[in-house]
Design a protein around this motif. Structure first.
Motif, PDB file in Angstrom:
ATOM      1  N   ALA A  48      10.843   0.014   1.461  1.00  0.00           N
ATOM      2  CA  ALA A  48       9.884  -0.702   2.439  1.00  0.00           C
ATOM      3  C   ALA A  48       9.421  -1.698   2.507  1.00  0.00           C
ATOM      4  CB  ALA A  48       8.233  -0.170   2.295  1.00  0.00           C
ATOM      5  N   PRO A  49      10.145  -2.556   4.099  1.00  0.00           N
ATOM      6  CA  PRO A  49      10.300  -3.952   3.529  1.00  0.00           C
ATOM      7  C   PRO A  49       8.210  -4.124   4.116  1.00  0.00           C
ATOM      8  CG  PRO A  49      11.371  -2.670   5.840  1.00  0.00           C
ATOM      9  CD  PRO A  49      10.959  -1.892   4.776  1.00  0.00           C
ATOM     10  N   VAL A  50       8.430  -5.464   3.815  1.00  0.00           N
ATOM     11  CA  VAL A  50       6.605  -6.403   4.048  1.00  0.00           C
ATOM     12  C   VAL A  50       7.019  -7.348   5.217  1.00  0.00           C
ATOM     13  CG1 VAL A  50       4.914  -6.826   2.920  1.00  0.00           C
ATOM     14  CG2 VAL A  50       5.783  -5.331   1.707  1.00  0.00           C
ATOM     15  N   PHE A  51       6.034  -7.673   5.784  1.00  0.00           N
ATOM     16  CA  PHE A  51       6.194  -8.197   6.470  1.00  0.00           C
ATOM     17  C   PHE A  51       5.134  -8.884   6.568  1.00  0.00           C
ATOM     18  CE2 PHE A  51       9.048  -5.652   8.024  1.00  0.00           C
ATOM     19  CZ  PHE A  51      10.444  -6.548   8.548  1.00  0.00           C
ATOM     20  N   ILE A  52       4.948 -10.417   6.354  1.00  0.00           N
ATOM     21  CA  ILE A  52       3.937 -11.387   6.736  1.00  0.00           C
ATOM     22  C   ILE A  52       3.697 -12.497   7.840  1.00  0.00           C
ATOM     23  CG2 ILE A  52       2.262 -13.428   5.771  1.00  0.00           C
ATOM     24  CD1 ILE A  52       2.845 -11.304   2.839  1.00  0.00           C
ATOM     25  N   ASN A  53       2.827 -12.511   9.246  1.00  0.00           N
ATOM     26  CA  ASN A  53       3.062 -13.913   9.710  1.00  0.00           C
ATOM     27  C   ASN A  53       4.814 -13.370  10.947  1.00  0.00           C
ATOM     28  OD1 ASN A  53       0.183 -13.796   9.211  1.00  0.00           O
ATOM     29  ND2 ASN A  53       0.771 -15.651   8.533  1.00  0.00           N
ATOM     30  N   GLY A  54       5.261 -12.087  10.708  1.00  0.00           N
ATOM     31  CA  GLY A  54       6.085 -11.697  11.465  1.00  0.00           C
ATOM     32  C   GLY A  54       7.669 -12.319  10.558  1.00  0.00           C
ATOM     33  N   GLU A  55       7.799 -12.312   9.011  1.00  0.00           N
ATOM     34  CA  GLU A  55       8.044 -12.583   8.139  1.00  0.00           C
ATOM     35  C   GLU A  55       8.395 -11.633   6.925  1.00  0.00           C
ATOM     36  OE1 GLU A  55      10.943 -15.554   8.831  1.00  0.00           O
ATOM     37  OE2 GLU A  55      10.223 -15.943  10.571  1.00  0.00           O
ATOM     38  N   LYS A  56      10.257 -11.128   6.958  1.00  0.00           N
ATOM     39  CA  LYS A  56      10.058 -10.799   5.775  1.00  0.00           C
ATOM     40  C   LYS A  56      10.006 -11.305   4.528  1.00  0.00           C
ATOM     41  CE  LYS A  56      13.549  -6.875   3.974  1.00  0.00           C
ATOM     42  NZ  LYS A  56      14.922  -6.505   3.680  1.00  0.00           N
ATOM     43  N   VAL A  57       8.761 -10.698   3.529  1.00  0.00           N
ATOM     44  CA  VAL A  57       8.200 -11.590   2.401  1.00  0.00           C
ATOM     45  C   VAL A  57       9.088 -10.465   1.019  1.00  0.00           C
ATOM     46  CG1 VAL A  57       6.764 -12.982   3.198  1.00  0.00           C
ATOM     47  CG2 VAL A  57       5.681 -10.634   1.964  1.00  0.00           C
ATOM     48  N   ALA A  58       8.923  -9.525   1.157  1.00  0.00           N
ATOM     49  CA  ALA A  58       9.250  -8.357   0.083  1.00  0.00           C
ATOM     50  C   ALA A  58       9.963  -7.023   0.491  1.00  0.00           C
ATOM     51  CB  ALA A  58       8.180  -8.463  -0.371  1.00  0.00           C
ATOM     52  N   THR A  59      10.432  -6.398  -0.472  1.00  0.00           N
ATOM     53  CA  THR A  59      11.049  -4.861   0.033  1.00  0.00           C
ATOM     54  C   THR A  59      10.221  -4.319  -1.230  1.00  0.00           C
ATOM     55  OG1 THR A  59      12.730  -5.532   1.001  1.00  0.00           O
ATOM     56  CG2 THR A  59      12.716  -3.530  -0.249  1.00  0.00           C
ATOM     57  N   LEU A  60       9.475  -2.773  -0.959  1.00  0.00           N
ATOM     58  CA  LEU A  60       8.950  -2.160  -1.700  1.00  0.00           C
ATOM     59  C   LEU A  60       9.698  -0.613  -1.875  1.00  0.00           C
ATOM     60  CD1 LEU A  60       4.822  -3.249  -1.313  1.00  0.00           C
ATOM     61  CD2 LEU A  60       6.740  -4.304  -2.752  1.00  0.00           C
ATOM     62  N   LYS A  61       9.024  -0.186  -3.302  1.00  0.00           N
ATOM     63  CA  LYS A  61       9.545   1.271  -4.079  1.00  0.00           C
ATOM     64  C   LYS A  61       9.370   1.683  -4.899  1.00  0.00           C
ATOM     65  CE  LYS A  61      14.127  -0.258  -5.668  1.00  0.00           C
ATOM     66  NZ  LYS A  61      15.665  -0.217  -5.891  1.00  0.00           N
ATOM     67  N   GLY A  62       9.197   3.141  -4.477  1.00  0.00           N
ATOM     68  CA  GLY A  62       9.146   3.843  -6.044  1.00  0.00           C
ATOM     69  C   GLY A  62       6.942   4.221  -6.051  1.00  0.00           C
ATOM     70  N   GLU A  63       6.908   4.786  -7.216  1.00  0.00           N
ATOM     71  CA  GLU A  63       5.332   4.821  -7.679  1.00  0.00           C
ATOM     72  C   GLU A  63       4.683   4.177  -7.553  1.00  0.00           C
ATOM     73  OE1 GLU A  63       5.064   7.890  -7.595  1.00  0.00           O
ATOM     74  OE2 GLU A  63       6.944   8.643  -6.828  1.00  0.00           O
ATOM     75  N   THR A  64       5.278   2.639  -7.065  1.00  0.00           N
ATOM     76  CA  THR A  64       4.034   1.010  -7.466  1.00  0.00           C
ATOM     77  C   THR A  64       3.364   0.556  -6.680  1.00  0.00           C
ATOM     78  OG1 THR A  64       5.629  -0.070  -8.099  1.00  0.00           O
ATOM     79  CG2 THR A  64       4.322   1.638  -9.890  1.00  0.00           C
ATOM     80  N   MET A  65       4.107   1.620  -5.174  1.00  0.00           N
ATOM     81  CA  MET A  65       4.089   0.791  -3.637  1.00  0.00           C
ATOM     82  C   MET A  65       2.522   0.520  -3.674  1.00  0.00           C
ATOM     83  SD  MET A  65       6.023   2.504  -0.491  1.00  0.00           S
ATOM     84  CE  MET A  65       7.790   2.279  -0.732  1.00  0.00           C
ATOM     85  N   ALA A  66       2.228   1.205  -3.739  1.00  0.00           N
ATOM     86  CA  ALA A  66       0.702   0.775  -2.934  1.00  0.00           C
ATOM     87  C   ALA A  66      -0.159   0.362  -3.511  1.00  0.00           C
ATOM     88  CB  ALA A  66      -0.390   2.820  -2.933  1.00  0.00           C
ATOM     89  N   ARG A  67      -0.257   0.286  -4.977  1.00  0.00           N
ATOM     90  CA  ARG A  67      -0.477  -0.823  -5.497  1.00  0.00           C
ATOM     91  C   ARG A  67      -0.190  -2.260  -4.740  1.00  0.00           C
ATOM     92  NH1 ARG A  67      -0.368   1.136 -10.225  1.00  0.00           N
ATOM     93  NH2 ARG A  67       1.713  -0.633 -11.047  1.00  0.00           N
ATOM     94  N   GLU A  68       1.396  -1.886  -5.362  1.00  0.00           N
ATOM     95  CA  GLU A  68       1.685  -4.256  -4.562  1.00  0.00           C
ATOM     96  C   GLU A  68       1.872  -3.723  -3.239  1.00  0.00           C
ATOM     97  OE1 GLU A  68       6.281  -3.231  -5.591  1.00  0.00           O
ATOM     98  OE2 GLU A  68       5.275  -2.215  -7.504  1.00  0.00           O
ATOM     99  N   PHE A  69       1.753  -3.067  -2.680  1.00  0.00           N
ATOM    100  CA  PHE A  69       1.047  -3.588  -0.978  1.00  0.00           C
ATOM    101  C   PHE A  69      -0.442  -4.297  -1.078  1.00  0.00           C
ATOM    102  CE2 PHE A  69      -0.294  -2.563   3.333  1.00  0.00           C
ATOM    103  CZ  PHE A  69       1.227  -3.345   3.922  1.00  0.00           C
ATOM    104  N   GLN A  70      -1.207  -3.390  -2.015  1.00  0.00           N
ATOM    105  CA  GLN A  70      -2.424  -4.000  -2.171  1.00  0.00           C
ATOM    106  C   GLN A  70      -2.926  -5.294  -2.248  1.00  0.00           C
ATOM    107  OE1 GLN A  70      -4.326  -0.913  -3.709  1.00  0.00           O
ATOM    108  NE2 GLN A  70      -4.067   0.615  -2.737  1.00  0.00           N
ATOM    109  N   ASN A  71      -2.010  -5.526  -3.332  1.00  0.00           N
ATOM    110  CA  ASN A  71      -2.050  -7.107  -4.135  1.00  0.00           C
ATOM    111  C   ASN A  71      -1.615  -8.571  -2.971  1.00  0.00           C
ATOM    112  OD1 ASN A  71      -2.145  -6.586  -6.866  1.00  0.00           O
ATOM    113  ND2 ASN A  71      -0.692  -5.905  -7.863  1.00  0.00           N
ATOM    114  N   LEU A  72      -0.574  -7.597  -2.819  1.00  0.00           N
ATOM    115  CA  LEU A  72      -0.028  -8.399  -1.109  1.00  0.00           C
ATOM    116  C   LEU A  72      -1.066  -8.384  -0.348  1.00  0.00           C
ATOM    117  CD1 LEU A  72       3.621  -7.047  -0.681  1.00  0.00           C
ATOM    118  CD2 LEU A  72       3.004  -9.794  -1.579  1.00  0.00           C
ATOM    119  N   ILE A  73      -1.889  -8.105   0.152  1.00  0.00           N
ATOM    120  CA  ILE A  73      -3.042  -7.997   0.816  1.00  0.00           C
ATOM    121  C   ILE A  73      -3.945  -9.216   0.352  1.00  0.00           C
ATOM    122  CG2 ILE A  73      -5.382  -6.528   2.033  1.00  0.00           C
ATOM    123  CD1 ILE A  73      -3.243  -4.119   2.393  1.00  0.00           C
ATOM    124  N   GLU A  74      -4.229  -8.599  -1.087  1.00  0.00           N
ATOM    125  CA  GLU A  74      -5.413  -9.896  -1.482  1.00  0.00           C
ATOM    126  C   GLU A  74      -4.702 -11.119  -1.726  1.00  0.00           C
ATOM    127  OE1 GLU A  74      -8.415 -10.041  -3.163  1.00  0.00           O
ATOM    128  OE2 GLU A  74      -8.075  -7.501  -2.843  1.00  0.00           O
TER     129      GLU A  74
END
Length: 414
Positions: free
Chosen positions: A370-396
């Protein structure tokens, strides 16, 4: 919006809510507790205020309720909740306010229903007592007309006059005119008694969407007072949500309305704050105000064979709700953030790029990342069971980096 250059001020301590003039619409709600039950009323006011209600109305119908208002105000102040309280008066408001000065002082605004202040000479006398008390204590008022409690003397007079017309109006039109006339005539009478017109709100509530729209369009044409919008007795569940949203959205989109309330019948066991949530969603969806970061998510289709994106969308919304009490205090502007949680490659990357921060989960046959984009730019790729927590960390991290340096002091956020 009201046509007076000076906004209405509804105050308690150092908290002032401004409405009318060029200020965006204000959200308010009403308790359904017995006001004399101080503990229950305090809990519900706190709940409504936390949900985003900027004004909270309580029924004041007995001497016990009037005395309880003072205690409720004191308890809220102890807890640091300075939401202004509105007293809702019917039949005996003139007596309750006159006999309970501490209650009159503890309330920040009075709601007066001209259909329920007495008949004949008593109508004028009782109305005058309430208005003069409001003037003496520098409290704004709302003239709140409702088609379920319309002034029957006025309605009867207008029905009689209608029979004499060459082409009589329909009963519905006479009723609409009676609502509008009652509200405006009562507000004008308050001005003649010395009330500042900018400190008067009017409302004329009905439970039919088309009728409400027509009534408020007419009010907007014929007066400059602050307008309080609300579909009365909107109903329960989907019916109440759809009807209220339809009515308020039409009027707000036309620039009509300075303060709103949604009158939902709560589902059994449902929080009273659901009506506040809906008010905030309506204003935010129309782009009029912002209250909380928005999570954009797709509905799913044959490409989204997994429900993982649905779980992630819900987890993200729940995370935002948990964090907003702190974010609201520390990070002004965070309420305008947009987050995308998408379910496949068709619209996922594009929507994610348009959001402040977005994630595009894999659909059927796609790479399990799952690619993650911040202000239009790809900044990370997440996968696995920790995806939700990692995405929340990026939001924070995004919230801290983007809104941490912004200054406080925004009132009635746009």
């Amino acid at each position: 919006m009201s046509k007076f250059p000076t906004p209405m001020k509804v105050c308690w301590a150092d908290n002032t809510v401004l409405m009318g003039a060029d200020f965006p619409p204000v959200v308010q709600s009403m308790t359904n507790t017995e006001t004399a039950d101080v503990d229950s009323s305090v809990r519900q006011v706190l709940e409504l205020a936390e949900a985003g209600s900027e004004l909270v109305r309580l029924t004041v119908n007995t001497p016990a309720a009037a005395k309880a208002i003072v205690q409720i105000r004191q308890e809220l102040d102890k807890r640091g909740c300075l939401v202004p309280l509105i007293g809702d008066f019917h039949y005996n408001g003139h007596k309750l306010l006159a006999d309970n000065r501490e209650c009159a002082l503890a309330l920040s605004k009075y709601r007066i229903n001209p259909g329920n202040v007495g008949k004949g000479d008593k109508h004028s006398d009782n109305f005058r007592i309430m208005v003069q008390l409001a003037i003496a204590l520098d409290k704004p008022i709302r003239i709140g007309v409702n088609w379920g409690s319309l002034d029957q003397e006025l309605l009867s007079q207008m029905m009689t006059e209608n029979l004499l017309r060459e082409k009589p109006w329909s009963i519905a039109k006479v009723l609409r005119e009676a609502l509008v006339s009652s509200a405006i005539q009562s507000a004008d009478a308050a001005v003649k008694l010395g009330m500042d017109p900018s400190q008067i709100a009017v409302s004329a509530k009905v439970s039919s969407v088309p009728e409400l729209v027509e009534v408020y369009r007419e009010l907007n044409k014929r007066c400059g007072y602050v307008l309080h919008l609300g579909l009365t007795e909107a109903g329960m569940g989907m019916k109440g949500i759809v009807s209220s949203t339809a009515a308020l959205s039409i009027l707000l989109s036309e620039g009509i309305g300075d303060t709103i309330r949604v009158s939902l019948t709560p589902e059994p066991g449902q929080s009273r704050s659901a009506e506040v949530d809906l008010c905030c969603e309506i204003l935010q969806s129309l782009g009029i105000r912002s209250f909380t970061p928005q999570v954009i998510s797709c509905p799913g289709c044959g490409r989204t064979s997994s429900d993982r994106f649905q779980h992630l969308a819900k987890e993200t919304k729940d995370y935002i709700k948990r964090r907003m009490p702190e974010w609201r205090l520390k990070y002004p502007g965070v309420e305008r953030m947009q987050i995308a949680v998408m379910g496949c490659v068709v619209n996922g990357p594009g929507e994610s790029r348009h959001a402040n921060i977005g994630i595009s989960l894999p659909g059927s046959g796609e790479s399990p990342v799952a690619p993650v984009f911040i202000n239009g730019e790809k900044v990370a790729t997440l996968k696995g069971e920790t995806m939700a927590r990692e995405f929340q960390n990026l939001i924070e991290q995004y919230v801290l980096r983007t809104y941490g340096s912004q200054k406080k002091g925004i009132t009635n956020n746009g």
